[in-house]
Design a protein around this motif. Structure first.
Motif, mmCIF file in Angstrom:
data_model
loop_
_atom_site.group_PDB
_atom_site.id
_atom_site.type_symbol
_atom_site.label_atom_id
_atom_site.label_comp_id
_atom_site.label_asym_id
_atom_site.label_seq_id
_atom_site.Cartn_x
_atom_site.Cartn_y
_atom_site.Cartn_z
ATOM 1 N N ARG A 77 66.580 25.368 -27.241
ATOM 2 C CA ARG A 77 65.343 26.061 -27.622
ATOM 3 C C ARG A 77 64.252 25.037 -27.909
ATOM 4 N NH1 ARG A 77 66.054 31.881 -27.317
ATOM 5 N NH2 ARG A 77 68.318 32.089 -27.136
ATOM 6 N N MET A 78 63.063 25.314 -27.378
ATOM 7 C CA MET A 78 61.930 24.432 -27.627
ATOM 8 C C MET A 78 61.257 24.785 -28.948
ATOM 9 S SD MET A 78 60.211 24.234 -23.835
ATOM 10 C CE MET A 78 58.655 23.675 -24.539
ATOM 11 N N ARG A 79 60.653 23.796 -29.572
ATOM 12 C CA ARG A 79 59.864 24.023 -30.771
ATOM 13 C C ARG A 79 58.605 24.813 -30.431
ATOM 14 N NH1 ARG A 79 58.414 18.496 -31.890
ATOM 15 N NH2 ARG A 79 57.147 19.373 -33.556
ATOM 16 N N GLU A 80 58.111 25.581 -31.440
ATOM 17 C CA GLU A 80 56.902 26.371 -31.211
ATOM 18 C C GLU A 80 55.620 25.577 -31.418
ATOM 19 O OE1 GLU A 80 59.293 28.126 -33.474
ATOM 20 O OE2 GLU A 80 60.133 28.847 -31.595
ATOM 21 N N GLY A 81 55.662 24.561 -32.279
ATOM 22 C CA GLY A 81 54.456 23.816 -32.609
ATOM 23 C C GLY A 81 53.967 24.156 -34.011
ATOM 24 N N ASN A 82 53.315 23.211 -34.635
ATOM 25 C CA ASN A 82 52.855 23.352 -36.019
ATOM 26 C C ASN A 82 51.697 24.337 -36.108
ATOM 27 O OD1 ASN A 82 51.578 22.726 -38.645
ATOM 28 N ND2 ASN A 82 53.007 21.011 -38.667
ATOM 29 N N LYS A 83 51.834 25.346 -36.995
ATOM 30 C CA LYS A 83 50.800 26.367 -37.140
ATOM 31 C C LYS A 83 49.754 26.009 -38.205
ATOM 32 C CE LYS A 83 53.235 30.574 -35.660
ATOM 33 N NZ LYS A 83 54.554 30.036 -35.324
ATOM 34 N N GLU A 84 49.905 24.870 -38.876
ATOM 35 C CA GLU A 84 49.007 24.551 -39.981
ATOM 36 C C GLU A 84 48.128 23.332 -39.734
ATOM 37 O OE1 GLU A 84 50.994 24.472 -43.711
ATOM 38 O OE2 GLU A 84 51.633 26.561 -43.585
ATOM 39 N N LYS A 85 48.639 22.310 -39.034
ATOM 40 C CA LYS A 85 47.809 21.135 -38.791
ATOM 41 C C LYS A 85 48.302 20.382 -37.557
ATOM 42 C CE LYS A 85 50.473 18.798 -42.413
ATOM 43 N NZ LYS A 85 50.408 18.074 -43.702
ATOM 44 N N ILE A 86 47.425 19.516 -37.042
ATOM 45 C CA ILE A 86 47.717 18.748 -35.842
ATOM 46 C C ILE A 86 48.720 17.635 -36.160
ATOM 47 C CG2 ILE A 86 46.761 17.158 -34.137
ATOM 48 C CD1 ILE A 86 45.957 19.923 -33.498
ATOM 49 N N HIS A 87 49.736 17.528 -35.309
ATOM 50 C CA HIS A 87 50.698 16.436 -35.395
ATOM 51 C C HIS A 87 50.949 15.904 -33.991
ATOM 52 C CE1 HIS A 87 52.078 16.152 -39.540
ATOM 53 N NE2 HIS A 87 51.986 17.464 -39.624
ATOM 54 N N GLY A 88 51.393 14.667 -33.912
ATOM 55 C CA GLY A 88 51.700 14.093 -32.618
ATOM 56 C C GLY A 88 52.642 12.924 -32.726
ATOM 57 N N GLU A 89 53.138 12.482 -31.579
ATOM 58 C CA GLU A 89 54.019 11.315 -31.522
ATOM 59 C C GLU A 89 53.825 10.627 -30.185
ATOM 60 O OE1 GLU A 89 58.709 9.957 -32.080
ATOM 61 O OE2 GLU A 89 58.115 12.052 -32.372
ATOM 62 N N VAL A 90 53.748 9.299 -30.231
ATOM 63 C CA VAL A 90 53.629 8.478 -29.037
ATOM 64 C C VAL A 90 54.795 7.509 -29.011
ATOM 65 C CG1 VAL A 90 52.213 6.799 -27.798
ATOM 66 C CG2 VAL A 90 51.115 8.643 -29.076
ATOM 67 N N GLY A 91 55.449 7.370 -27.856
ATOM 68 C CA GLY A 91 56.569 6.449 -27.727
ATOM 69 C C GLY A 91 56.433 5.594 -26.484
ATOM 70 N N ILE A 92 56.760 4.307 -26.612
ATOM 71 C CA ILE A 92 56.693 3.364 -25.494
ATOM 72 C C ILE A 92 58.041 2.672 -25.377
ATOM 73 C CG2 ILE A 92 55.536 1.330 -24.542
ATOM 74 C CD1 ILE A 92 53.114 2.053 -26.235
ATOM 75 N N GLY A 93 58.638 2.749 -24.185
ATOM 76 C CA GLY A 93 59.921 2.099 -23.936
ATOM 77 C C GLY A 93 59.844 1.161 -22.758
ATOM 78 N N ILE A 94 60.996 0.653 -22.329
ATOM 79 C CA ILE A 94 61.036 -0.316 -21.236
ATOM 80 C C ILE A 94 60.715 0.343 -19.898
ATOM 81 C CG2 ILE A 94 62.581 -1.827 -19.917
ATOM 82 C CD1 ILE A 94 63.938 -2.577 -22.480
ATOM 83 N N VAL A 95 61.210 1.573 -19.675
ATOM 84 C CA VAL A 95 61.025 2.208 -18.364
ATOM 85 C C VAL A 95 60.095 3.407 -18.408
ATOM 86 C CG1 VAL A 95 63.274 1.441 -17.521
ATOM 87 C CG2 VAL A 95 63.079 3.656 -18.658
ATOM 88 N N SER A 96 59.755 3.929 -19.588
ATOM 89 C CA SER A 96 58.903 5.103 -19.638
ATOM 90 C C SER A 96 58.159 5.173 -20.963
ATOM 91 C CB SER A 96 59.735 6.385 -19.448
ATOM 92 O OG SER A 96 60.523 6.647 -20.592
ATOM 93 N N SER A 97 57.159 6.029 -20.996
ATOM 94 C CA SER A 97 56.425 6.332 -22.216
ATOM 95 C C SER A 97 56.347 7.839 -22.372
ATOM 96 C CB SER A 97 55.012 5.748 -22.165
ATOM 97 O OG SER A 97 55.047 4.345 -22.210
ATOM 98 N N ARG A 98 56.165 8.278 -23.605
ATOM 99 C CA ARG A 98 56.130 9.712 -23.865
ATOM 100 C C ARG A 98 55.039 10.024 -24.882
ATOM 101 N NH1 ARG A 98 59.970 7.598 -27.317
ATOM 102 N NH2 ARG A 98 60.066 8.575 -29.398
ATOM 103 N N PHE A 99 54.629 11.298 -24.877
ATOM 104 C CA PHE A 99 53.564 11.732 -25.764
ATOM 105 C C PHE A 99 53.790 13.192 -26.120
ATOM 106 C CE2 PHE A 99 49.395 13.851 -26.211
ATOM 107 C CZ PHE A 99 48.933 13.189 -27.336
#
Length: 796
Positions: free
Chosen positions: A228-250
């Motif tokens: 099941r996927m998360r629905e997302g925060n209903k109260e405030k903006i949140h985020g995450e950034v990740g950098i690895g050797i072969v890929s990056s995510r946001f």
């Protein structure tokens, strides 16, 4: 007298109704600060020593006799316990926010002795893995991978290193139902199996069911992986950034309309192509090539109140390998090509609450998987083109009802229907210089798969629980109809409050199949339907075991034995493949008939599994062990004799440990250490054991000497019996350490990990090499030596 009797009966009926008057407490549980709905939260009621849990949408319902007051205790791993005391003289709607806690939550043990323990549920063969544990486990090149963690569980076998798919209790990779927000995912791996398509940053829950399947699941024989996927925060903006050797995510989430609507977007992409492009160009005289994959998860939701909620979610992912080759010595000789595959899913879900006892969910589902390979060669003015594609596309509808008549019953029922459209082969071969040699072929088919189910999680007494169910399935294709009932039953009896004996039976049918030459889950494998000549696969599984909770150490221990029989299992005939092309029809079109290239057989698997798991605390992890046997038998393969499956593995061991060396504070960074060790008996393969000279005809096929038109002889090989050779055992050690530090605008995490610490050369495949002195030797190819990696992520 007649009237008097009626009055007396009405009086006693009214008195009985009055004495049994009941009221319902219902509502939703969510995370305080985000309003993210919580799945599987135990609610315990001390007055009756019983309780319930929230469903997949965070909803719960309890119906009790009228009483002055009742206590509800809400407890969940990673959250502070909430206690509510209410007067029960009417139906009550009670929504509860639970606050995230960094404590070890020792107060949870008070209620966990009764609720949310393996010994207190009717189900068996179910494993749920906290998403945070998945993120803490060391992984290849630092890429956190849900499916690689699943492969560390008992009863789940992995293929050879670098292969896609997983094998559960003797079943093939196509016998696993992988669903993301109700949508099936048909190829769940990137890079030929090195990474899965599921981004852990977007997931809320992961549950694997290996046996004792509830009636609400169907369509596969071996397992259900429900994510099941998360629905997302209903109260405030949140985020995450990740950098690895072969890929990056946001990942980015936040409210659209505060406390009512929210969104979640999570994306990931490799940059292998960017890193390798200059190296390839510098060493290939202008030729280029590369590989990349990406995936994107997105979800929207709107809360109309307790009665109605709407969710829209989707996934898009693709792998693309491409090349362009130029021959500098030949003018105008260019070769370009690509190999790509990808998944697309979309789900629209509507929750409706009829009453405090009756909850419904309606889903519209779309899923598409396709594989495409193509090549163009230009030689002067001539152009040669080859394009091949295959895939499967689904349009589905699903309607489920959850009914809570009282605290002893949890009844579920529903219907589902899916239209499958298969592209078995779309092949184009064109040559601009020789027009009469062109080939055009597109072979498609379809089918409709439907089902209705009913099940009841019934607590007969505090010690005895059962989950009976029935699922009726239907499949229509090529004018033929298949009808199959699928009875299910799970039983649990508590020998002690924390010790239960369990048993289960499940009958499953599978109407779609994956044809594979290799059995390792490559994207070239072909999805095909049951037809009028190819029967659906069927499996019956029996399991029994013990479930023990050790509350003092927060341990859950399960020991299970199982036996499974499978019929109408499909496999390619000797020498057949997905690219076999049939004769040319009068219109010049060549056909592909996969049914002529497959054979049907049967299989059986049995074994024992042990799991010792600790889900939370300063130290967490698990130890798993599997002892199993899996055999197959086809009349047209191996001279009709049974043989061990490629994925048969006698012994399989996994040890996973996660230790929080230091808790994160404002002054000090937190440190988390993790280690994984795995061992497995080598896979079964078929190897040549001798060779000899064999005459051939002018087509290259072997023929007896009485046949004329011989032009030469070639070398033929004699092989072991099917899968008659064992590869060397597989084992490796991975370690990782994470450094967490709170910053002004969020939290920073740096992870260092080492894959295959002691540089074990695990076998990928074997081949026979002819030595200079004329002797032959067996050679092993290995993929991954010791690989260190580093990654960086920042939450805000």
């Amino acid at each position: 007298m007649k009237r008097l009797l009626i009055i007396i009966l009405l009086f006693f009926f009214g008195l009985k109704s009055f004495s049994q008057k009941k009221y319902t407490i219902s509502g939703y549980l969510s995370e305080k600060g985000s309003k993210e709905l919580l799945i599987g939260v135990p609610i315990y009621i001390p007055e009756i020593k019983n309780g319930t849990t929230t469903n997949a949408f965070g909803f719960y319902s309890i119906t009790l006799p009228e009483m002055d007051s009742v206590t509800l205790i809400y407890s969940f791993v990673g959250f502070s316990t909430v206690t509510k005391r209410v007067k029960l003289d009417k139906d009550i709607s009670l929504n509860v926010d639970m606050e995230s806690s960094s404590k070890t939550l020792k107060d949870v043990e008070i209620v966990a002795e009764h609720v949310d323990k393996v010994s207190q549920t009717s189900q068996m063969s179910v494993i749920d893995i906290p998403v945070q544990q998945i993120k803490d486990i060391p992984a290849l090149l630092g890429e956190k991978d849900v499916l690689k963690v699943i492969q560390l569980m008992p009863g789940v076998q992995k293929g050879t290193e670098g292969s896609a798919g997983f094998y559960v209790r003797g079943g093939g990779i196509d016998q696993n139902l992988i669903i993301l927000d109700d949508a099936p995912v048909y190829n769940a791996f990137h890079l030929f199996g090195f990474f899965s398509v599921f981004n852990g940053d977007a997931l809320k829950s992961v549950e694997l069911i290996k046996g004792g399947f509830p009636a609400r699941y169907g369509g596969r024989l071996s397992s259900v992986l429900d994510m099941r996927m998360r629905e997302g925060n209903k109260e405030k903006i949140h985020g995450e950034v990740g950098i690895g050797i072969v890929s990056s995510r946001f990942t980015l989430e936040g409210p659209i309309y505060k406390n009512k609507s929210s969104f979640l977007i999570s994306a990931r992409r490799t940059y292998i192509d960017v890193l390798l492009a200059p190296i390839i160009a510098a060493n290939s005289a202008g030729s280029t090539g590369g590989y990349y994959f990406y995936d994107l998860n997105a979800k929207l939701n709107y809360d109309f109140g307790d009665k109605n909620k709407l969710y829209l979610s989707g996934y898009l992912g693709k792998d693309d390998f491409y090349f362009k080759q130029k021959d500098p010595s030949t003018s105008g000789d260019d070769l370009t090509g690509s190999l790509g595959w990808g998944n697309t899913t979309a789900t629209a879900r509507w929750n409706h609450l009829f009453t405090g006892k009756l909850f419904s969910n309606a889903s519209l589902i779309f899923s598409n998987y396709d594989f495409v390979t193509m090549a163009d060669r230009t030689l002067g003015t001539d152009l040669f083109t080859l394009k091949y594609s295959s895939g499967i596309r689904d349009f589905g509808f699903k309607y489920d009802l959850d009914y809570h008549p009282n605290v002893k019953h949890y009844i579920r029922g529903g219907i589902t229907s899916t239209y499958h459209f298969f592209t078995l082969q779309a092949l184009t071969v064109m040559n601009s210089a020789i027009s009469n040699n062109n080939v055009t072929n597109r072979n498609t088919t379809d089918g409709i798969e439907s089902a209705a189910y009913l099940e009841d999680d019934y607590k007969i007494s505090p010690l005895f629980k059962i989950n009976p169910g029935i699922r009726f399935t239907y499949f229509n294709t090529q004018g033929k109809n298949y009808y199959n009932p699928e009875p299910r039953l799970s039983v649990s009896y508590n020998l002690k409050e924390d010790l239960a004996i369990k048993a289960s039976y499940a009958n499953m049918n599978q109407y779609i199949h994956l044809l594979s030459n290799t059995g390792v889950g490559l994207p070239t494998d072909l999805w095909v339907p049951t037809t009028k000549d190819v029967a659906p696969q069927n499996a019956q599984q029996w399991a029994t075991g013990l479930a023990k909770d050790v509350s003092k150490y927060d341990l859950a221990i399960t020991l299970e034995g199982y036996y499974k029989e499978m019929t109408h299992v499909l496999g390619f005939k000797e020498g057949a493949s997905f690219l076999n092309i049939g004769p040319t029809d009068p219109n010049g079109t060549q056909s592909y008939n996969w049914e002529q290239n497959v054979t049907s057989g049967r299989g059986w698997s049995y074994g024992t599994e042990l799991l010792i798991q600790k889900k939370f605390g300063k130290f967490s992890g698990w130890v798993g062990y599997t002892l199993s046997w899996t055999q197959l038998q086809f009349d047209s393969l191996n001279f009709g004799k049974p043989f061990y499956a490629k994925y048969d593995r006698r012994h399989d061991i996994s040890v996973v440990g996660i230790y929080k060396l230091r808790e994160e504070t404002e002054e000090h960074q937190g440190i988390t250490f993790s280690v994984t060790w795995v061992y497995g008996t080598g896979n079964a393969i078929t190897l040549p054991i001798s060779s000899y000279a064999a005459p051939t005809n002018n087509l290259g096929y072997y023929a007896p000497s009485s046949v004329p038109a011989f032009s030469a002889s070639s070398t033929a090989s004699q092989y072991t019996s099917t899968d008659g050779f064992r590869m060397a055992p597989y084992h490796r050690l991975d370690i990782g350490v994470q450094f967490h530090k709170k910053k002004k605008h969020g939290e920073r995490t740096i992870e260092l990990s080492v894959y295959n610490v002691y540089n074990r050369k695990n076998p990928y495949f074997y081949y026979i090499q002819t030595n200079p002195d004329g002797t032959n030797s067996l050679q092993q190819i290995s993929l991954f030596p010791i690989i260190p990696s580093i990654s960086y992520s920042f939450k805000f």
